[in-house]
Design a protein around this motif. Structure first.
Motif, mmCIF file in Angstrom:
data_model
loop_
_atom_site.group_PDB
_atom_site.id
_atom_site.type_symbol
_atom_site.label_atom_id
_atom_site.label_comp_id
_atom_site.label_asym_id
_atom_site.label_seq_id
_atom_site.Cartn_x
_atom_site.Cartn_y
_atom_site.Cartn_z
ATOM 1 N N MET A 1 1.005 -1.302 0.053
ATOM 2 C CA MET A 1 -0.060 -0.054 0.029
ATOM 3 C C MET A 1 0.949 1.268 -0.114
ATOM 4 O O MET A 1 1.727 1.354 0.725
ATOM 5 C CB MET A 1 -0.812 -0.079 1.155
ATOM 6 C CG MET A 1 -1.833 1.164 1.288
ATOM 7 S SD MET A 1 -2.802 1.006 2.770
ATOM 8 C CE MET A 1 -3.819 -0.335 2.358
ATOM 9 N N ALA A 28 -1.598 6.335 -9.798
ATOM 10 C CA ALA A 28 -2.283 5.630 -8.815
ATOM 11 C C ALA A 28 -2.403 6.388 -7.298
ATOM 12 O O ALA A 28 -3.746 6.545 -7.144
ATOM 13 C CB ALA A 28 -2.029 4.162 -8.462
ATOM 14 N N MET A 29 -1.149 6.865 -7.095
ATOM 15 C CA MET A 29 -1.199 7.665 -5.964
ATOM 16 C C MET A 29 -1.900 9.088 -5.958
ATOM 17 O O MET A 29 -2.730 9.450 -5.044
ATOM 18 C CB MET A 29 0.070 7.704 -5.421
ATOM 19 C CG MET A 29 0.949 6.577 -5.015
ATOM 20 S SD MET A 29 2.540 6.760 -4.971
ATOM 21 C CE MET A 29 2.497 7.652 -3.366
ATOM 22 N N HIS A 31 -4.459 9.539 -7.904
ATOM 23 C CA HIS A 31 -5.674 8.936 -8.117
ATOM 24 C C HIS A 31 -6.358 8.961 -6.749
ATOM 25 O O HIS A 31 -7.488 9.472 -6.171
ATOM 26 C CB HIS A 31 -6.152 7.792 -8.853
ATOM 27 C CG HIS A 31 -7.443 7.151 -8.914
ATOM 28 N ND1 HIS A 31 -8.285 7.928 -9.447
ATOM 29 C CD2 HIS A 31 -8.046 6.090 -8.231
ATOM 30 C CE1 HIS A 31 -9.429 7.072 -9.306
ATOM 31 N NE2 HIS A 31 -9.226 6.114 -8.557
ATOM 32 N N THR A 32 -5.558 8.248 -5.820
ATOM 33 C CA THR A 32 -6.131 8.002 -4.348
ATOM 34 C C THR A 32 -6.015 9.340 -3.542
ATOM 35 O O THR A 32 -7.089 9.650 -2.892
ATOM 36 C CB THR A 32 -5.125 7.110 -3.668
ATOM 37 O OG1 THR A 32 -5.371 5.733 -4.438
ATOM 38 C CG2 THR A 32 -5.597 6.840 -2.219
ATOM 39 N N ASP A 35 -9.244 11.474 -4.668
ATOM 40 C CA ASP A 35 -10.608 11.084 -4.420
ATOM 41 C C ASP A 35 -10.660 11.059 -2.937
ATOM 42 O O ASP A 35 -11.686 11.499 -2.540
ATOM 43 C CB ASP A 35 -10.489 9.425 -4.670
ATOM 44 C CG ASP A 35 -10.855 8.981 -6.207
ATOM 45 O OD1 ASP A 35 -11.213 10.107 -6.919
ATOM 46 O OD2 ASP A 35 -10.982 7.924 -6.590
ATOM 47 N N THR A 36 -9.288 10.902 -2.187
ATOM 48 C CA THR A 36 -9.612 11.248 -0.679
ATOM 49 C C THR A 36 -9.960 12.648 -0.115
ATOM 50 O O THR A 36 -10.581 12.594 0.439
ATOM 51 C CB THR A 36 -8.351 10.524 -0.037
ATOM 52 O OG1 THR A 36 -8.091 9.177 -0.431
ATOM 53 C CG2 THR A 36 -8.231 10.619 1.422
ATOM 54 N N HIS A 78 -4.438 11.750 -13.447
ATOM 55 C CA HIS A 78 -5.022 12.421 -12.138
ATOM 56 C C HIS A 78 -4.013 13.192 -11.422
ATOM 57 O O HIS A 78 -4.221 13.777 -10.345
ATOM 58 C CB HIS A 78 -4.949 10.857 -11.284
ATOM 59 C CG HIS A 78 -5.914 9.915 -11.765
ATOM 60 N ND1 HIS A 78 -7.191 9.989 -11.873
ATOM 61 C CD2 HIS A 78 -5.584 8.629 -12.302
ATOM 62 C CE1 HIS A 78 -7.800 8.833 -12.341
ATOM 63 N NE2 HIS A 78 -6.732 8.099 -12.518
#
Length: 249
Positions: A1, A28-29, A31-32, A35-36, A78
Motif C-alpha cells: 500500500m 495511482a497515488m 488518483h487516491t 479521491d480522498t 490524475h
C-alpha cells in the motif's frame, strides 16, 4: 500500500508510504489522493486532514517512470486532479514534513494551511534540471511565500531551501523534532473548533484567488506535458535514471 489512510475520529490521516520509490507519486497515488481529498471535503465527519510522509522522506516528487510513460504518449490522468482537489479543499490541512520534499512534494505545501517540518527537512524544485517547468501554480505562488529571489533560485537553479530558511521565509510554521506529533496536536486543536466557521473562514481567505489558481495550474500543466515530451526532458530523465550527466545540444 503506497498511501495509508486512517480515520481518527474527526481527523483524517493521509500518509505516503512508498519507501522503495522515496515516496514518489505515481498516477495511482494521485488518483487516491484526489479521491480522498474530494470525499473528505464533502464529509461532515472529517474536520481536519493531516498529510505526512515517512521519517526519512516526505515526498520524492513525481514518479520518473510516469514521466517516461507520458513522454511516450500516456495522458496525465490524475496529477492535475490532485492539484485542483487540494486547492479547492475547504477542510483545513496540516502537513508534517520529515526529510526531503522534492518537486510536487514542495509545491503541494503552498496550499496546506499549517506546516511542521523536521530539522532535516529540505525543499527542492529541480524542474529546469529535468527539462521541465514549474507546476501546481508555483510559477506565481512560490514567490509570494518565500520572496522572488529565493523562488527564482529554487525554480530556475533547483536550489535547496533548508528547514531554517523555510521557517525564516515563512514557508513552514515551525521546526519540530517530531513534526508528526506536532501536526496531530494542531489537528486535534483545529478539530475542536466550530467546523462550519472553520471551513467558511478558509474559503473566504482564498476564494478570490481560487479561479485564477485553477487556471494557472491548467496552463502550467499544458506546458509541462509539452516539456515532458520534449527532447530536453527525455534526455534529462534518461540521464537521471541512468545516473549519468545529461547532455544538451
Amino acid at each position: 500500500m503506497d498511501i495509508r489512510i486512517t480515520h481518527n475520529g474527526p481527523v483524517l490521516d493521509i500518509q505516503l508510504t512508498r519507501p522503495a520509490a522515496k515516496n514518489a507519486l505515481n498516477q495511482a497515488m494521485y488518483h487516491t489522493l484526489a479521491d480522498t481529498l474530494i470525499h473528505a471535503n464533502q464529509s461532515p465527519e472529517t474536520r481536519v486532514i493531516v498529510l505526512r510522509g515517512l521519517p526519512e522522506i516526505f515526498c520524492g516528487g513525481n514518479d520518473m517512470q510516469d514521466f517516461v510513460a507520458i513522454s511516450q504518449g500516456m495522458a496525465d490522468f490524475h496529477g492535475e486532479r490532485f492539484m485542483k482537489s487540494l486547492v479547492e479543499c475547504d477542510t483545513p490541512v496540516v502537513a508534517a514534513v520529515s526529510g526531503p520534499a522534492i518537486g510536487i512534494g514542495t509545491t503541494m505545501l503552498q496550499f496546506v494551511d499549517v506546516v511542521y517540518c523536521s530539522p532535516s527537512a529540505v525543499f527542492k524544485t529541480p524542474f529546469v534540471h529535468l527539462g521541465l517547468c514549474p507546476e501546481m501554480a508555483s510559477s506565481t505562488e512560490l514567490a509570494k511565500l518565500v520572496g522572488p529571489r529565493k523562488a527564482k533560485e529554487m525554480l530556475l537553479l533547483g536550489a535547496t531551501m533548508t528547514a531554517d530558511e523555510a521557517l525564516t521565509l515563512g514557508f513552514v510554521n515551525q521546526i519540530s523534532q517530531s513534526p508528526d506529533d506536532a501536526a496531530f496536536q494542531c489537528a486535534e486543536q483545529l478539530s475542536q473548533l466550530p467546523p462550519k466557521a472553520m471551513q467558511i473562514s478558509k474559503r473566504m481567505i482564498g476564494q478570490q484567488e481560487k479561479t485564477r489558481l485553477l487556471r494557472t495550474i491548467e496552463d502550467e500543466n499544458i506546458e509541462l506535458i509539452q516539456r515532458i515530451r520534449s527532447d530536453e526532458a527525455k534526455e534529462a530523465v534518461s540521464a537521471f535514471l541512468e545516473k549519468r550527466p545529461a547532455k544538451f545540444s
